[in-house]
Design a protein around this motif. Sequence first.
Motif, PDB file in Angstrom:
ATOM      1  N   TYR A  23       0.860  -1.175   0.000  1.00 55.35           N
ATOM      2  CA  TYR A  23       0.000   0.000   0.000  1.00 55.35           C
ATOM      3  C   TYR A  23       0.898   1.227   0.000  1.00 55.35           C
ATOM      4  O   TYR A  23       1.587   1.501   0.972  1.00 55.35           O
ATOM      5  CB  TYR A  23      -0.894  -0.025   1.244  1.00 55.35           C
ATOM      6  CG  TYR A  23      -1.809   1.165   1.352  1.00 55.35           C
ATOM      7  CD1 TYR A  23      -2.836   1.352   0.430  1.00 55.35           C
ATOM      8  CD2 TYR A  23      -1.662   2.098   2.368  1.00 55.35           C
ATOM      9  CE1 TYR A  23      -3.681   2.438   0.528  1.00 55.35           C
ATOM     10  CE2 TYR A  23      -2.509   3.181   2.473  1.00 55.35           C
ATOM     11  CZ  TYR A  23      -3.505   3.345   1.541  1.00 55.35           C
ATOM     12  OH  TYR A  23      -4.350   4.427   1.624  1.00 55.35           O
ATOM     13  N   TYR A  66       8.890   1.088  -9.036  1.00 57.01           N
ATOM     14  CA  TYR A  66       7.625   0.409  -9.331  1.00 57.01           C
ATOM     15  C   TYR A  66       6.661   1.247 -10.177  1.00 57.01           C
ATOM     16  O   TYR A  66       5.478   0.927 -10.254  1.00 57.01           O
ATOM     17  CB  TYR A  66       6.959  -0.052  -8.029  1.00 57.01           C
ATOM     18  CG  TYR A  66       7.785  -1.102  -7.344  1.00 57.01           C
ATOM     19  CD1 TYR A  66       7.790  -2.419  -7.790  1.00 57.01           C
ATOM     20  CD2 TYR A  66       8.620  -0.768  -6.288  1.00 57.01           C
ATOM     21  CE1 TYR A  66       8.583  -3.382  -7.190  1.00 57.01           C
ATOM     22  CE2 TYR A  66       9.429  -1.729  -5.675  1.00 57.01           C
ATOM     23  CZ  TYR A  66       9.402  -3.022  -6.130  1.00 57.01           C
ATOM     24  OH  TYR A  66      10.186  -3.974  -5.531  1.00 57.01           O
ATOM     25  N   ILE A  68       5.253   4.291  -9.902  1.00 52.43           N
ATOM     26  CA  ILE A  68       4.118   4.810  -9.149  1.00 52.43           C
ATOM     27  C   ILE A  68       4.075   6.320  -9.343  1.00 52.43           C
ATOM     28  O   ILE A  68       5.040   7.013  -9.037  1.00 52.43           O
ATOM     29  CB  ILE A  68       4.243   4.446  -7.659  1.00 52.43           C
ATOM     30  CG1 ILE A  68       4.155   2.929  -7.531  1.00 52.43           C
ATOM     31  CG2 ILE A  68       3.167   5.141  -6.840  1.00 52.43           C
ATOM     32  CD1 ILE A  68       4.476   2.401  -6.173  1.00 52.43           C
ATOM     33  N   THR A  73      -1.546   3.976  -4.238  1.00 53.99           N
ATOM     34  CA  THR A  73      -1.375   2.917  -5.217  1.00 53.99           C
ATOM     35  C   THR A  73      -1.327   1.599  -4.456  1.00 53.99           C
ATOM     36  O   THR A  73      -0.621   1.483  -3.451  1.00 53.99           O
ATOM     37  CB  THR A  73      -0.083   3.103  -6.040  1.00 53.99           C
ATOM     38  OG1 THR A  73      -0.174   4.332  -6.765  1.00 53.99           O
ATOM     39  CG2 THR A  73       0.114   1.958  -7.023  1.00 53.99           C
ATOM     40  N   LEU A  75      -0.564  -2.451  -4.771  1.00 52.12           N
ATOM     41  CA  LEU A  75       0.127  -3.446  -5.587  1.00 52.12           C
ATOM     42  C   LEU A  75       0.059  -4.790  -4.891  1.00 52.12           C
ATOM     43  O   LEU A  75       0.376  -4.896  -3.708  1.00 52.12           O
ATOM     44  CB  LEU A  75       1.591  -3.049  -5.789  1.00 52.12           C
ATOM     45  CG  LEU A  75       1.852  -1.694  -6.441  1.00 52.12           C
ATOM     46  CD1 LEU A  75       3.326  -1.342  -6.345  1.00 52.12           C
ATOM     47  CD2 LEU A  75       1.407  -1.722  -7.878  1.00 52.12           C
ATOM     48  N   GLU A  82       4.102  -8.943 -10.073  1.00 51.13           N
ATOM     49  CA  GLU A  82       2.928  -8.099  -9.885  1.00 51.13           C
ATOM     50  C   GLU A  82       1.713  -8.695 -10.586  1.00 51.13           C
ATOM     51  O   GLU A  82       1.746  -8.977 -11.776  1.00 51.13           O
ATOM     52  CB  GLU A  82       3.207  -6.694 -10.438  1.00 51.13           C
ATOM     53  CG  GLU A  82       2.065  -5.733 -10.209  1.00 51.13           C
ATOM     54  CD  GLU A  82       2.332  -4.339 -10.739  1.00 51.13           C
ATOM     55  OE1 GLU A  82       1.400  -3.774 -11.332  1.00 51.13           O
ATOM     56  OE2 GLU A  82       3.457  -3.827 -10.572  1.00 51.13           O
ATOM     57  N   ARG A  85      -2.741  -4.056  -9.761  1.00 48.06           N
ATOM     58  CA  ARG A  85      -2.360  -2.667  -9.511  1.00 48.06           C
ATOM     59  C   ARG A  85      -3.628  -1.825  -9.562  1.00 48.06           C
ATOM     60  O   ARG A  85      -4.365  -1.867 -10.537  1.00 48.06           O
ATOM     61  CB  ARG A  85      -1.371  -2.194 -10.564  1.00 48.06           C
ATOM     62  CG  ARG A  85      -0.972  -0.727 -10.440  1.00 48.06           C
ATOM     63  CD  ARG A  85      -0.037  -0.317 -11.560  1.00 48.06           C
ATOM     64  NE  ARG A  85       1.268  -0.903 -11.390  1.00 48.06           N
ATOM     65  CZ  ARG A  85       2.358  -0.222 -11.025  1.00 48.06           C
ATOM     66  NH1 ARG A  85       2.280   1.073 -10.807  1.00 48.06           N
ATOM     67  NH2 ARG A  85       3.504  -0.840 -10.898  1.00 48.06           N
ATOM     68  N   GLU A  86      -3.857  -1.081  -8.510  1.00 45.95           N
ATOM     69  CA  GLU A  86      -4.979  -0.144  -8.450  1.00 45.95           C
ATOM     70  C   GLU A  86      -4.435   1.183  -7.956  1.00 45.95           C
ATOM     71  O   GLU A  86      -3.510   1.214  -7.138  1.00 45.95           O
ATOM     72  CB  GLU A  86      -6.069  -0.638  -7.487  1.00 45.95           C
ATOM     73  CG  GLU A  86      -6.811  -1.857  -7.946  1.00 45.95           C
ATOM     74  CD  GLU A  86      -7.806  -1.579  -9.057  1.00 45.95           C
ATOM     75  OE1 GLU A  86      -8.331  -0.449  -9.147  1.00 45.95           O
ATOM     76  OE2 GLU A  86      -8.039  -2.499  -9.853  1.00 45.95           O
ATOM     77  N   GLY A  87      -5.024   2.265  -8.435  1.00 41.02           N
ATOM     78  CA  GLY A  87      -4.547   3.565  -8.010  1.00 41.02           C
ATOM     79  C   GLY A  87      -5.654   4.584  -7.851  1.00 41.02           C
ATOM     80  O   GLY A  87      -6.748   4.431  -8.390  1.00 41.02           O
TER      81      GLY A  87
END
Length: 110
Positions: A23, A66, A68, A73, A75, A82, A85-87
């Motif tokens: 996180y 990574y 970012i 974000t 991961l 990986e 992935r959400e952001g």
Amino acid sequence: MKKLQKIQEVITFINETHLAFLYVSQEDCSVCHVLKPKLIELLKNYPKIDLREVEADKVKEISAEYLIFSAPTLLFFVDGKEYLREGKFVQFKKLANSIEQIYSFKESKM
């Protein structure tokens, strides 16, 4: 949630943890502060996922290592690779479904 303070700690955590969830937050990010307890609560359903937090403003190398570009974000890594992935604006229902699929599949293989 334990915080990682150095980029080497992040790399080691990801590479040595079977199910590693990272996180990435920032101190002045209001979305980060709202999202954090929801994420902790969600991951209680997945006891084999190991969760760590990295503050991007304190561990600046995280952005380059990574890719970012915003906070928060999220991961999710499986054996160092990986998978998710959400952001920024996270849709929790979609996130929960994605985690469930990955978790169920990977745990059935063990």
